[in-house]
Motif scaffolding. Structure first.
Motif, short mmCIF file in Angstrom:
data_model
loop_
_atom_site.label_atom_id
_atom_site.label_comp_id
_atom_site.label_asym_id
_atom_site.label_seq_id
_atom_site.Cartn_x
_atom_site.Cartn_y
_atom_site.Cartn_z
N TYR A 80 30.24 -16.12 -3.82
CA TYR A 80 29.03 -16.59 -4.48
C TYR A 80 28.64 -17.96 -3.94
CZ TYR A 80 29.93 -12.98 -7.96
OH TYR A 80 30.15 -11.78 -8.59
N ALA A 81 27.36 -18.15 -3.70
CA ALA A 81 26.82 -19.46 -3.38
C ALA A 81 26.09 -19.93 -4.65
CB ALA A 81 25.84 -19.38 -2.22
N ALA A 82 26.41 -21.14 -5.10
CA ALA A 82 25.85 -21.63 -6.37
C ALA A 82 24.80 -22.70 -6.13
CB ALA A 82 26.98 -22.19 -7.23
N SER A 83 23.79 -22.69 -6.98
CA SER A 83 22.79 -23.75 -6.95
C SER A 83 22.36 -24.07 -8.38
CB SER A 83 21.57 -23.35 -6.11
OG SER A 83 20.99 -22.17 -6.58
N LYS A 84 21.91 -25.31 -8.53
CA LYS A 84 21.43 -25.77 -9.83
C LYS A 84 19.91 -25.72 -9.81
CE LYS A 84 21.74 -30.23 -10.88
NZ LYS A 84 22.29 -31.53 -11.35
N TRP A 85 19.34 -25.15 -10.86
CA TRP A 85 17.90 -25.05 -11.02
C TRP A 85 17.50 -25.74 -12.31
CZ3 TRP A 85 14.47 -21.11 -8.57
CH2 TRP A 85 15.05 -20.52 -7.43
N SER A 86 16.31 -26.30 -12.33
CA SER A 86 15.73 -26.87 -13.54
C SER A 86 14.69 -25.89 -14.06
CB SER A 86 15.09 -28.22 -13.24
OG SER A 86 14.48 -28.73 -14.40
N THR A 142 11.98 -25.00 -17.21
CA THR A 142 11.23 -25.56 -18.32
C THR A 142 11.69 -25.00 -19.66
OG1 THR A 142 9.31 -25.84 -16.89
CG2 THR A 142 8.91 -25.91 -19.25
N SER A 143 11.88 -23.70 -19.76
CA SER A 143 12.20 -23.07 -21.04
C SER A 143 13.69 -22.98 -21.34
CB SER A 143 11.59 -21.67 -21.09
OG SER A 143 12.14 -20.87 -20.06
N ARG A 144 14.56 -23.11 -20.32
CA ARG A 144 15.99 -22.89 -20.54
C ARG A 144 16.86 -24.07 -20.13
NH1 ARG A 144 16.97 -16.72 -20.10
NH2 ARG A 144 14.86 -15.91 -20.05
N GLY A 145 16.28 -25.15 -19.69
CA GLY A 145 17.07 -26.30 -19.25
C GLY A 145 17.67 -26.05 -17.88
N THR A 146 18.88 -26.53 -17.66
CA THR A 146 19.54 -26.34 -16.37
C THR A 146 20.12 -24.93 -16.28
OG1 THR A 146 20.10 -28.68 -16.30
CG2 THR A 146 21.35 -27.22 -14.86
N VAL A 147 19.92 -24.30 -15.14
CA VAL A 147 20.38 -22.94 -14.89
C VAL A 147 21.28 -22.97 -13.65
CG1 VAL A 147 19.68 -20.58 -14.32
CG2 VAL A 147 18.30 -21.94 -15.91
N ILE A 148 22.43 -22.31 -13.75
CA ILE A 148 23.33 -22.12 -12.62
C ILE A 148 23.00 -20.77 -12.00
CG2 ILE A 148 25.73 -21.87 -11.86
CD1 ILE A 148 26.46 -23.36 -14.58
N VAL A 149 22.56 -20.77 -10.75
CA VAL A 149 22.22 -19.52 -10.06
C VAL A 149 23.35 -19.21 -9.09
CG1 VAL A 149 20.59 -18.39 -8.52
CG2 VAL A 149 19.75 -19.88 -10.34
N LEU A 150 23.94 -18.02 -9.24
CA LEU A 150 25.04 -17.58 -8.39
C LEU A 150 24.56 -16.42 -7.52
CD1 LEU A 150 27.84 -17.54 -11.11
CD2 LEU A 150 27.47 -19.27 -9.34
N GLU A 151 24.37 -16.68 -6.23
CA GLU A 151 23.92 -15.64 -5.30
C GLU A 151 25.13 -14.98 -4.67
OE1 GLU A 151 21.24 -17.78 -2.71
OE2 GLU A 151 19.64 -17.69 -4.18
N LYS A 152 25.27 -13.70 -4.89
CA LYS A 152 26.41 -12.93 -4.38
C LYS A 152 26.17 -12.53 -2.94
CE LYS A 152 29.34 -9.03 -5.66
NZ LYS A 152 29.51 -7.94 -6.64
N HIS A 153 27.18 -12.78 -2.10
CA HIS A 153 27.13 -12.41 -0.68
C HIS A 153 28.26 -11.42 -0.40
CE1 HIS A 153 24.23 -15.53 0.46
NE2 HIS A 153 24.78 -16.21 -0.52
N HIS A 154 27.89 -10.27 0.18
CA HIS A 154 28.90 -9.24 0.50
C HIS A 154 28.50 -8.49 1.74
CE1 HIS A 154 26.28 -6.38 -1.77
NE2 HIS A 154 26.15 -7.40 -2.58
#
Length: 114
Positions: free
Chosen positions: A94-100, A102-114
């Motif tokens: 997984y590659a992780a990134s932080k997103w901002s 508006t409606s949910r605050g900070t979101v951790i996005v985990l992109e799966k690579h296979h």
């Protein structure tokens, strides 16, 4: 198209959506394990991204277990130019990134690579 039927066609993502449609969110930066742990303690949401599947927004009760059992040992270092899948259990990571968001605050996005 019904937003609940929308699937991921490529990564990295350029936008987030849920069953209601697009979510007002912007990618901030790639993150590593220490930042993920901090964000989970603060109650951040996790979204799992896998090409060919809909986005998977994890329920609050599932986030910590998913991190510990699935992601922790498969997390790619931030800002890596090339992933070597053979270095991870079951040849995916997984590659992780932080997103901002508006409606949910900070979101951790985990992109799966296979």
């Amino acid at each position: 198209m019904d937003a609940s039927q929308r699937i991921v066609t490529q990564t990295p993502l350029t936008e987030l959506w849920d069953s209601s449609g697009p979510v007002n969110a912007v990618r901030i930066e790639p993150i590593g394990d220490a930042e993920i742990v901090r964000l989970l303690r603060d109650g951040s949401t996790i979204v799992v991204v896998d090409v060919g599947l809909p986005l998977r927004w994890l329920a609050a009760d599932d986030r910590l277990a998913f991190w510990k059992d699935e992601v922790k040992h498969r997390l790619a270092k931030p800002n890596v130019d090339r992933l070597h899948l053979s270095e991870y259990p079951a040849d995916y990571c997984y590659a992780a990134s932080k997103w901002s968001c508006t409606s949910r605050g900070t979101v951790i996005v985990l992109e799966k690579h296979h």
